[in-house]
Motif scaffolding. Structure first.
Motif, short mmCIF file in Angstrom:
data_model
loop_
_atom_site.label_atom_id
_atom_site.label_comp_id
_atom_site.label_asym_id
_atom_site.label_seq_id
_atom_site.Cartn_x
_atom_site.Cartn_y
_atom_site.Cartn_z
N PRO A 79 0.79 -1.23 0.00
CA PRO A 79 0.00 0.00 0.00
C PRO A 79 0.82 1.28 0.00
O PRO A 79 0.39 2.30 -0.51
N GLY A 80 2.02 1.24 0.56
CA GLY A 80 2.84 2.44 0.56
C GLY A 80 3.57 2.66 -0.75
O GLY A 80 4.03 3.75 -1.03
N GLY A 81 3.67 1.57 -1.54
CA GLY A 81 4.30 1.66 -2.85
C GLY A 81 5.80 1.88 -2.82
O GLY A 81 6.41 2.16 -3.83
N THR A 82 6.42 1.73 -1.65
CA THR A 82 7.85 1.99 -1.56
C THR A 82 8.67 0.79 -2.02
O THR A 82 9.80 0.96 -2.46
N GLY A 83 8.14 -0.43 -1.87
CA GLY A 83 8.89 -1.62 -2.23
C GLY A 83 10.00 -1.95 -1.25
O GLY A 83 10.72 -2.92 -1.44
N VAL A 84 10.18 -1.15 -0.21
CA VAL A 84 11.23 -1.41 0.76
C VAL A 84 10.86 -2.63 1.59
O VAL A 84 9.80 -2.68 2.21
N TYR A 85 11.74 -3.63 1.59
CA TYR A 85 11.51 -4.89 2.31
C TYR A 85 10.19 -5.52 1.89
O TYR A 85 9.44 -6.03 2.71
N HIS A 86 9.90 -5.47 0.61
CA HIS A 86 8.67 -6.02 0.09
C HIS A 86 9.00 -6.77 -1.19
O HIS A 86 9.67 -6.23 -2.06
N THR A 87 8.56 -8.03 -1.32
CA THR A 87 8.87 -8.79 -2.52
C THR A 87 7.76 -9.77 -2.85
O THR A 87 7.07 -10.25 -1.97
N HIS A 88 7.62 -10.06 -4.14
CA HIS A 88 6.71 -11.08 -4.65
C HIS A 88 7.44 -12.37 -4.99
O HIS A 88 6.82 -13.36 -5.33
N VAL A 89 8.76 -12.35 -4.98
CA VAL A 89 9.56 -13.44 -5.52
C VAL A 89 10.16 -14.27 -4.40
O VAL A 89 10.83 -13.75 -3.51
N LYS B 208 -4.81 -6.38 2.53
CA LYS B 208 -4.30 -5.02 2.49
C LYS B 208 -2.79 -4.96 2.31
O LYS B 208 -2.26 -3.98 1.80
N TYR B 209 -2.07 -5.99 2.77
CA TYR B 209 -0.62 -6.02 2.67
C TYR B 209 -0.16 -7.46 2.60
O TYR B 209 -0.74 -8.34 3.24
N GLY B 210 0.88 -7.70 1.82
CA GLY B 210 1.47 -9.03 1.75
C GLY B 210 2.90 -8.97 1.27
O GLY B 210 3.25 -8.09 0.47
N THR B 211 3.74 -9.87 1.77
CA THR B 211 5.12 -9.95 1.31
C THR B 211 5.66 -11.34 1.58
O THR B 211 5.17 -12.05 2.46
N LEU B 212 6.66 -11.72 0.82
CA LEU B 212 7.46 -12.90 1.10
C LEU B 212 8.73 -12.41 1.78
O LEU B 212 9.22 -11.32 1.48
#
Length: 171
Positions: free
Chosen positions: A36-46, A72-76
């Motif tokens: 949701p923040g769109g920063t991509g910091v510490y966020h990945t789909h892979v 609302k939020y998800g990450t690997l």
């Protein structure tokens, strides 16, 4: 396509329902892992692991709106080997997560090392418990810190609880 995902921990922080677990899923979509923040910091789909025929297990973190059941939020989160998140808790500011990592060369290397509780276990055939803190601001969740925890043999974080001043870990 073979894919296994298992949820282990669940916690409600008064605003969102947080779920953690592990998955062999390889490449997820924005719908699977919204940022949701769109920063991509510490966020990945892979999924970072690739040695298992269907990908090593990476931990997952999900946050749902409990009224609409909307993700609302998800990450690997994980490194090149087997990683799993087993429990989640919260205090007034952060969501705390525990689990295990066998990715002893990559799991905790992306944050300031002076904030680790200890270095990771160098023994490739064993695992360390892990502890993570995420700020609970769902409009832009970010990783506050993460650390390995354990000795020279295998360790796993099974349960975590938080109070206003302490974090309690079982394993």
């Amino acid at each position: 396509d073979y894919m296994v995902s298992i949820g282990y921990g669940l916690d409600y922080d008064g605003h969102h329902l947080w779920m953690v677990g592990g998955t062999h899923a390889q490449n997820l979509t924005d719908a699977d892992c919204p940022d949701p923040g769109g920063t991509g910091v510490y966020h990945t789909h892979v999924n970072a692991g690739s040695s298992y025929p269907y990908g090593e297990c990476d931990g997952f973190i999900l946050a749902f709106d409990p009224d609409s059941y909307t993700l609302k939020y998800g990450t690997l989160i994980g490194g090149p080997d087997y990683d799993l998140l087993t429990d989640v808790s919260h205090d007034a500011h952060n969501v705390y997560i525990t689990g295990e990592t066998r990715s002893n060369t990559a799991f905790a290397t992306d944050l300031d090392p002076s904030r680790y509780f200890q270095v990771q276990n160098p023994n490739q055939s064993s695992r360390d418990a892990v502890i993570l803190a995420i700020n609970e601001d769902i409009s832009s969740p970010s990783l506050v810190w993460k650390s390995a925890f354990g000795g020279v043999l295998s360790d796993r974080g099974w349960g975590i609880a938080a109070s206003p001043t302490e974090i309690y870990l079982t394993g």
